[in-house]
Design an enzyme around this catalytic site. Structure first.
Site, mmCIF file in Angstrom:
data_model
loop_
_atom_site.group_PDB
_atom_site.id
_atom_site.type_symbol
_atom_site.label_atom_id
_atom_site.label_comp_id
_atom_site.label_asym_id
_atom_site.label_seq_id
_atom_site.Cartn_x
_atom_site.Cartn_y
_atom_site.Cartn_z
ATOM 1 C CD GLU A 145 -2.684 0.972 2.673
ATOM 2 O OE1 GLU A 145 -3.665 1.729 2.803
ATOM 3 O OE2 GLU A 145 -2.377 0.088 3.511
ATOM 4 C CE LYS A 193 -7.452 1.088 2.949
ATOM 5 N NZ LYS A 193 -6.295 1.507 3.784
ATOM 6 C CE1 TYR A 231 -8.373 0.445 13.311
ATOM 7 C CE2 TYR A 231 -10.094 0.990 11.732
ATOM 8 C CZ TYR A 231 -9.062 0.165 12.147
ATOM 9 O OH TYR A 231 -8.708 -0.915 11.391
ATOM 10 C CB CYS A 265 -4.744 -2.042 4.148
ATOM 11 S SG CYS A 265 -4.095 -2.264 5.836
ATOM 12 C CB SER A 270 -1.036 -3.963 8.573
ATOM 13 O OG SER A 270 -1.648 -4.290 9.804
ATOM 14 N N GLY A 290 22.017 8.377 28.028
ATOM 15 C CA GLY A 290 22.528 8.371 29.385
ATOM 16 C C GLY A 290 22.533 6.957 29.941
ATOM 17 N N GLY A 347 20.893 1.447 35.372
ATOM 18 C CA GLY A 347 19.571 0.858 35.564
ATOM 19 C C GLY A 347 19.153 0.028 34.374
ATOM 20 C CG ASP A 371 13.819 1.629 32.306
ATOM 21 O OD1 ASP A 371 13.189 0.644 31.912
ATOM 22 O OD2 ASP A 371 13.499 2.288 33.311
ATOM 23 C CB SER A 372 20.056 3.420 30.684
ATOM 24 O OG SER A 372 20.697 2.827 31.784
ATOM 25 C CG ASN A 392 11.687 16.803 38.972
ATOM 26 O OD1 ASN A 392 11.881 15.587 38.932
ATOM 27 N ND2 ASN A 392 10.481 17.327 39.136
ATOM 28 C CB THR A 450 16.506 5.262 28.934
ATOM 29 O OG1 THR A 450 16.517 6.132 30.068
ATOM 30 C CG2 THR A 450 17.781 5.475 28.133
#
Length: 539
Positions: free
Chosen positions: A47, A116, A122, A152, A180, A286, A290, A292-293, A369, A393
């Protein structure tokens, strides 16, 4: 190829770039030639291959549509030499209307175009903003085989007009060209849906899928062919370009990836294509020590190679020796450069500047922070100086409840784990370790209780419910739109539900300012889930 030979069809699973009309045309021509050399007489592309998907508001630009129209005509002429029927997705202008169309190219010209008929509007889709709906089904004949054309969404609705029209037109094969977007498990969902359509109409069904990364979206490929009983005849690889060749009597089936391998491959492809298609040579992130990083670093290295990844270690007085040791160990195991930028002196400078303004107040999240924002500034300084793309991250659980710092850990260009819940982060980290002789992530990193380390002895669970409690609530509230009462009926603690809902709703303004990130779940923040910031409806 004699007419008596079985029709060989090629499904060209290609990785296009939005807006690169000339580059996409060159890719189409190259793959069409390769498919023809392999004996294909019908060659399909996904597509909107020519424009890339999704072109979004490029479709509102007159000169973009004109360039697409001109390129389609030129490409058709170049395809004459390969002596095959080519089916190419493109944006077709007809008077005041624009259609999401599939060009049928024979003998150097576009002989017709299927438009199409079902336009999704949505989730990540917004097609009615750009396209008019087609009105007529289309069946073409190639080498004696009648092929019903669909795009599609046309096949996602049972007994839709395009499908019924193809059946009435005598088609023995339904061809669906698709872009898709991926989320975990989407490939199996597509297979089950297509199997149902094959059985409903008693026809073969072939899906030609897009592959590649486009901003937040990843397209996973898995082009496939099913017989009239819904049995899989052929399937292409996931997350890789491929030309899937088949005739209706035979095919080859690529094995499907397991759940964790699939999600990880999507993350890797999303990073690789975002970096490549936007012209970056190097990324940075960074490294905190941890999980995530650590996982983000693994994905970046696997996507780009260690030589194109830099880590930045930015310890504060609250950073433990253990996490700093692990940050450097992760860099060593992955083979990436690690820059050390301690922020103690910068924190003192901030304190001196703010001393008079904050006099008489107690330290709180403000001071915490500031540390994150110092790190964000340092990351962006390196990005500005060297042109590196900064990867953030944070994970979906944190973004959901606002456990992030604007202009701090959210500062960056691409959020790799933005749609990955924290519990899945742990699972992916363990899975990635299992794939290597020397696991890239130290066990301490996986086993240590998560902490932002912005104050002494801090733990995520000081501020949040345990992730094994939090993530199921978030999945129900964010992805399934379950309300407060429904969540409580499901057995979740009422006080916890109220707290989580409040956190999610209050963090909407933060998420609006987050960098783009890879869609992994059925409903990601941003394109999928769009709620007003100013909003008094609770739960």
């Amino acid at each position: 190829m004699p007419d008596s030979a079985p029709l060989r069809t090629a499904l060209c699973q290609v990785n296009t770039t939005v807006g690169d009309i000339d580059g996409n045309a060159a890719l189409i021509l190259q793959r069409a030639r390769e498919a023809r050399e392999a004996g294909a007489a019908a060659i399909a592309f996904p597509e909107l291959t020519l424009t890339g998907y999704p072109p979004e508001d490029l479709l509102l630009k007159e000169h973009f549509l004109a360039a697409t129209e001109r390129s389609m005509a030129e490409l058709a002429g170049e395809l004459e030499s390969i002596d095959a029927v080519c089916l190419i997705g493109f944006a077709e202008r007809d008077g005041e209307n624009v259609f999401n169309s599939l060009a049928v190219v024979r003998d150097g010209v576009v002989t017709r175009a299927y438009r199409k008929m079902l336009l999704p509007n949505y989730g990540v889709f917004d097609e009615r903003r750009y396209f008019a709906a087609g009105e007529d089904p289309a069946v073409i004949e190639v080498q004696g085989v009648r092929i019903g054309l669909t795009i599609c969404e046309d096949v996602w609705e049972r007994h839709s007009g395009p499908l019924s029209g193809a059946e009435r037109g005598g088609a023995s094969l339904i061809l669906n060209v698709s872009a898709s977007p991926y989320h975990a498990g989407k490939g199996e969902q597509r297979r089950e849906m297509l199997a149902g359509r094959a059985r409903d109409h008693g026809l073969h069904v072939a899906l030609c899928s897009l592959v590649g990364g486009q901003d937040e979206l990843v397209f996973d490929g898995q082009s496939m062919v099913l017989d009239p009983r819904g049995e899989l005849l052929a399937r292409a690889a996931q997350f890789e370009e491929e030309i899937l060749l088949f005739d209706l009597e035979s095919g080859a089936i690529a094995p499907a990836l397991g759940r964790h391998a699939e999600v990880y491959a999507a993350l890797r492809l999303g990073v690789r294509d975002y970096v490549r298609k936007n012209g970056f040579e190097r990324v940075m992130l960074g490294l905190s020590g941890g999980i995530d990083s650590a996982l983000t670093a693994c994905v970046a290295v696997d996507a780009l190679g260690a030589e194109r990844v830099s880590g930045v270690v930015m310890p504060s007085p609250h950073s433990s020796k253990e996490t700093q040791r692990d940050a450097h160990e992760i860099a060593r195991r992955l083979g990436v450069d690690a820059l050390d930028l301690p922020i103690d002196s910068v924190m003192r400078a901030y304190s001196e500047v703010l001393a008079r303004s904050l006099a008489g107040t107690k330290p709180d999240v403000t001071e915490e922070n500031i540390q994150a924002r110092i790190r964000g500034n340092l990351v962006m300084a390196l990005s500005n100086k060297f042109g590196w793309l900064p990867l953030t991250t944070g994970n979906k659980s944190e973004y959901s409840v606002g456990y992030t710092t604007l202009y701090g850990d959210m500062a960056g260009g691409f959020a790799v784990l933005k749609d990955v819940p924290k519990t899945l982060v742990f699972e992916l980290a363990r899975w990635r370790n299992e794939q290597a002789c020397e696991p890239p992530i130290p066990e301490d990193v996986i086993d240590r209780p998560p902490s932002a380390e912005l104050r002494p002895d801090q733990s995520d669970q000081d501020s949040l419910p345990p992730y094994e409690v939090l993530d199921p609530i978030l999945e129900a509230y964010v992805e399934r739109d379950h309300g407060r009462e429904e969540l409580i009926e499901r057995g979740f603690d009422a006080a916890t539900v109220d707290r989580v809902i409040a956190l999610v709703d209050r963090a909407e303004y933060k998420r609006r300012q987050a960098p783009p990130g890879i869609k992994i779940t059925p409903r990601a923040f941003g394109r999928d889930r769009r709620l007003p910031i100013t909003n008094r409806f609770g739960g």
